[in-house]
Scaffold this active site. Structure first.
Site, PDB file in Angstrom:
ATOM      1  N   PHE A 140       0.865  -1.182   0.000  1.00  0.00           N
ATOM      2  CA  PHE A 140       0.000   0.000   0.000  1.00  0.00           C
ATOM      3  C   PHE A 140       0.894   1.222   0.000  1.00  0.00           C
ATOM      4  O   PHE A 140       1.763   1.365   0.844  1.00  0.00           O
ATOM      5  CB  PHE A 140      -0.936   0.049   1.208  1.00  0.00           C
ATOM      6  CG  PHE A 140      -1.858   1.238   1.121  1.00  0.00           C
ATOM      7  CD1 PHE A 140      -3.038   1.167   0.391  1.00  0.00           C
ATOM      8  CD2 PHE A 140      -1.526   2.450   1.716  1.00  0.00           C
ATOM      9  CE1 PHE A 140      -3.865   2.283   0.259  1.00  0.00           C
ATOM     10  CE2 PHE A 140      -2.348   3.572   1.586  1.00  0.00           C
ATOM     11  CZ  PHE A 140      -3.527   3.476   0.855  1.00  0.00           C
ATOM     12  N   ASP A 225       9.310   2.621   2.144  1.00  0.00           N
ATOM     13  CA  ASP A 225       8.108   3.392   2.458  1.00  0.00           C
ATOM     14  C   ASP A 225       7.832   3.199   3.948  1.00  0.00           C
ATOM     15  O   ASP A 225       7.270   2.191   4.354  1.00  0.00           O
ATOM     16  CB  ASP A 225       6.923   2.915   1.604  1.00  0.00           C
ATOM     17  CG  ASP A 225       5.648   3.699   1.903  1.00  0.00           C
ATOM     18  OD1 ASP A 225       5.620   4.440   2.912  1.00  0.00           O
ATOM     19  OD2 ASP A 225       4.670   3.565   1.139  1.00  0.00           O
ATOM     20  N   LYS A 254       2.482  10.757   7.688  1.00  0.00           N
ATOM     21  CA  LYS A 254       1.655  10.440   8.860  1.00  0.00           C
ATOM     22  C   LYS A 254       2.173  11.098  10.157  1.00  0.00           C
ATOM     23  O   LYS A 254       1.947  12.280  10.339  1.00  0.00           O
ATOM     24  CB  LYS A 254       1.493   8.927   8.979  1.00  0.00           C
ATOM     25  CG  LYS A 254       0.673   8.387   7.786  1.00  0.00           C
ATOM     26  CD  LYS A 254       0.087   7.011   7.979  1.00  0.00           C
ATOM     27  CE  LYS A 254      -0.957   6.749   6.906  1.00  0.00           C
ATOM     28  NZ  LYS A 254      -0.636   5.675   5.990  1.00  0.00           N
TER      29      LYS A 254
HETATM   30  C1  LIG Z   1      -0.854   5.757   4.486  1.00  0.00           C
HETATM   31  C2  LIG Z   1       0.241   5.262   3.639  1.00  0.00           C
HETATM   32  C3  LIG Z   1       0.599   5.902   2.444  1.00  0.00           C
HETATM   33  C4  LIG Z   1      -0.211   7.034   1.850  1.00  0.00           C
HETATM   34  O1  LIG Z   1      -0.294   8.137   2.663  1.00  0.00           O
HETATM   35  P1  LIG Z   1      -1.474   9.212   2.408  1.00  0.00           P
HETATM   36  O2  LIG Z   1      -1.108  10.338   3.330  1.00  0.00           O
HETATM   37  O3  LIG Z   1      -2.765   8.555   2.755  1.00  0.00           O
HETATM   38  O4  LIG Z   1      -1.411   9.601   0.977  1.00  0.00           O
HETATM   39  C5  LIG Z   1       1.691   5.420   1.755  1.00  0.00           C
HETATM   40  N1  LIG Z   1       2.392   4.367   2.192  1.00  0.00           N
HETATM   41  C6  LIG Z   1       2.074   3.729   3.342  1.00  0.00           C
HETATM   42  C7  LIG Z   1       2.906   2.577   3.789  1.00  0.00           C
HETATM   43  C8  LIG Z   1       0.978   4.137   4.086  1.00  0.00           C
HETATM   44  O5  LIG Z   1       0.634   3.465   5.184  1.00  0.00           O
END
Ligand SMILES: *Cc1c(COP(=O)(O)O)cnc(C)c1O
Length: 400
Positions: A140, A225, A254
């Protein structure tokens, strides 16, 4: 107005792209949130790990208010007095030497992909328009068209094509698959050190190190990520630290703002991020002084309140106690730090009903995929608060 009235209003005008639990929150503090009818809940989702520092952290809110009264947005057409300090502090904390600020996580990922492609052409020498980026099944990384182009979840893609080419999807945790996928055109390997939305999936020990070494051997950028797994969630500042590697690029978001503002950033080196020249890439809000001030304070809180250490300790404790629960529904309890996934057996008929039962008992969690309940409370959680939650979690897991 009652809960149902808020829901009715929202359903009437809103797009139904979410299926939230029916709790309407109007106040939050630390690990606790309150609904419009005055009920109190322990937040075990922490806004997908954006509020690692706890809701409405007084220091972060203060920084936000103070900066909001000075200057909020200059655009990058001009400079501002907060951004240089954010750069310096985030680099000193994370050990990277160059940073590029954005807003949402998805924008951070897009930025990293653009950097990797351009690095591939300008520095590695890949033929124009043929760069490949390898990603993993069950990843994701956000919801933009390029990012969903490498999703393995049908629903995320259904109806949104045509997709961006140039991505390969391989099995997560499988080194042989990575070795086989790398070609002379491979610019980067993009991976979550722990897959969050995929169900808190921890890869086999040694996988990240082997993948990293393989990337080095083939002159492929390793991109972590860490938008969800990073900034203390896993019990380390970054989940990749468990394997003593240093990704070429790390993406954070985040919790970079403690949930007070959208802030993301791409961390790397001058060599890699230096591929961006003025005009190549940008964002109106990226790097604005309000975001920078909020992120600076959020990082200070993380360090000064020792939240990484608390995540590790409380995570060990929480998982240990969860493992003592003798429920016929449990398939596996996994995770690192306060990044915890409880996978239920298929016979349990889905995690959603357990999340609803937890809500009725004052605990907010969200199912991820069908069968996983994720427990990821703010990293400020105490042993006492975990002990308050445990009997309720046990009661719910013992349901028929
Ligand atoms: C939440 C998330 C994203 C995307 O972040 P947004 O602020 O919702 O665009 C990307 N990578 C990971 C691993 C995430 O958990």
């Amino acid at each position: 107005m009652l809960t149902k009235d808020f829901i009715e209003l929202e359903e009437k005008y809103g797009t139904h792209n979410y299926h939230p639990l029916d709790v309407v929150i109007n106040k939050a503090e630390g690990v606790w949130v309150y609904d419009v009818e005055g009920n109190k809940y322990l937040d075990c989702l922490a806004a997908y790990s954006a509020v690692n520092q706890g809701h409405c952290h007084p220091r972060i809110v203060k920084a936000l208010k103070e900066q909001a009264e000075k200057v909020t947005l200059t655009s990058r057409a001009f400079r501002n007095d907060q951004l240089p300090f954010f750069y310096k502090e985030v680099c000193e904390l994370t050990g990277y030497s160059c940073v590029l600020p954005m807003n949402s996580g998805a924008e951070g990922v897009e930025t990293a992909l653009k950097a990797a492609r351009k690095w591939g052409y300008k520095i590695k020498g890949i033929d124009e328009n043929s760069a490949e980026i390898i990603t993993c099944i069950n990843n994701f990384a956000g919801r933009t068209i390029s990012i969903i182009s490498f999703s393995s979840v049908d629903q995320y893609k259904e109806g949104f094509g045509p997709f961006t080419p140039g991505f390969k999807i391989i099995e997560f945790g499988n080194i042989a698959a990575l070795e086989k996928a790398i070609t002379k055109n491979t610019a980067a390997f993009l991976v979550e050190p722990i897959q969050g939305e995929g169900g808190v999936i921890v890869p086999p020990d040694g996988y990240l190190k082997k993948a990293f070494d393989l990337c080095k051997k083939n002159n492929v950028l390793f991109i972590a990520d860490e938008i969800q797994s990073g900034l203390g969630r896993s019990g380390r500042l970054f989940a990749f630290e468990y394997e003593n590697i240093r990704p070429d690029i790390t993406i954070i978001g985040k919790a970079l703002s403690g949930g007070c503002y959208p802030v993301s950033a791409v961390l790397s080196s001058k060599e890699i991020l230096g591929v961006f020249k003025p005009g190549d890439h940008g964002s109106t809000f990226g790097g604005n002084p309000l975001a920078a001030a909020v992120a600076r304070e959020s990082l200070k809180v993380l360090v000064e309140e020792k939240l990484v250490e608390n995540s590790y300790k409380m995570g060990e404790y929480f998982r240990g106690k969860l493992r003592e629960i003798k429920s016929k529904h449990l398939k596996e309890i996994r995770g690192k730090g306060l990044f915890i996934g409880i996978e239920l057996k298929p016979e349990a008929k889905g995690a959603r009903r357990f999340c609803e039962a937890l809500m009725d008992r004052g605990i907010l969690c969200k199912e991820t995929h069908e069968d996983v309940i994720r427990f990821a409370p703010p990293l400020i959680i105490t042993k006492g608060e975990i002990d308050w939650a445990l009997p309720k979690i046990e009661e719910v897991l013992m349901m028929e």
